[in-house]
Design a protein around this motif. Sequence first.
Motif, mmCIF file in Angstrom:
data_model
loop_
_atom_site.group_PDB
_atom_site.id
_atom_site.type_symbol
_atom_site.label_atom_id
_atom_site.label_comp_id
_atom_site.label_asym_id
_atom_site.label_seq_id
_atom_site.Cartn_x
_atom_site.Cartn_y
_atom_site.Cartn_z
ATOM 1 N N TYR A 103 0.834 -1.193 0.000
ATOM 2 C CA TYR A 103 0.000 0.000 0.000
ATOM 3 C C TYR A 103 0.872 1.248 0.000
ATOM 4 N N LEU A 105 0.592 5.870 0.487
ATOM 5 C CA LEU A 105 -0.199 7.045 0.837
ATOM 6 C C LEU A 105 -0.370 7.972 -0.355
ATOM 7 N N GLN A 136 -5.026 2.674 7.841
ATOM 8 C CA GLN A 136 -5.356 2.098 6.535
ATOM 9 C C GLN A 136 -6.343 2.951 5.749
ATOM 10 N N TYR A 139 -4.795 5.138 3.028
ATOM 11 C CA TYR A 139 -4.115 4.573 1.858
ATOM 12 C C TYR A 139 -4.727 5.144 0.586
#
Length: 162
Positions: A103, A105, A136, A139
């Motif tokens: 993942y 940002l 999360q 993300y």
Amino acid sequence: MKLFSTALLSSTLVGASVAVAATTIPPKPSLTIQRVVTAMLDGKTTERLEAASSTRPGDLLQAGSVLTLSGKEKGARFTVPVPANTTYVPGSARASRGVRVTYALSVSGPFSATPMKTVTVQEGGKAVQKEVPAPQNEYRAVRYDLTGLSGTVMVGHRIRVN
């Protein structure tokens, strides 16, 4: 109340990048976006998926892709952005066996199993910057590492419309 066209959402997700070594042919994903509908059936909560021609804030959507791989792709990765006005649903990424999920940002990364972010905290009366795991729901991209896989591979995750 805002209505979002899934065509716009779909075009954002289809714009996901498939990256592979230059000597191989990239996999061609097919994308589906479906609304997740919950209902009570015999006292139990059940889910069903339905077509989503438009969305409303609060809608839960499932984005899924099916890729066909030869197994010869080197460094094959499928990166799917989390579109504007949506939020990644924590813990919702699912993939076929052997797919590594990371993942970020931002769509450009960096990607990791647990992205970090810098926050400022007070320690001993001083402002101190620390690296902490990002929640999360912050993300903005999900990457599926497909290296060495062959056959049909399924990947997907859920997003909620803001």
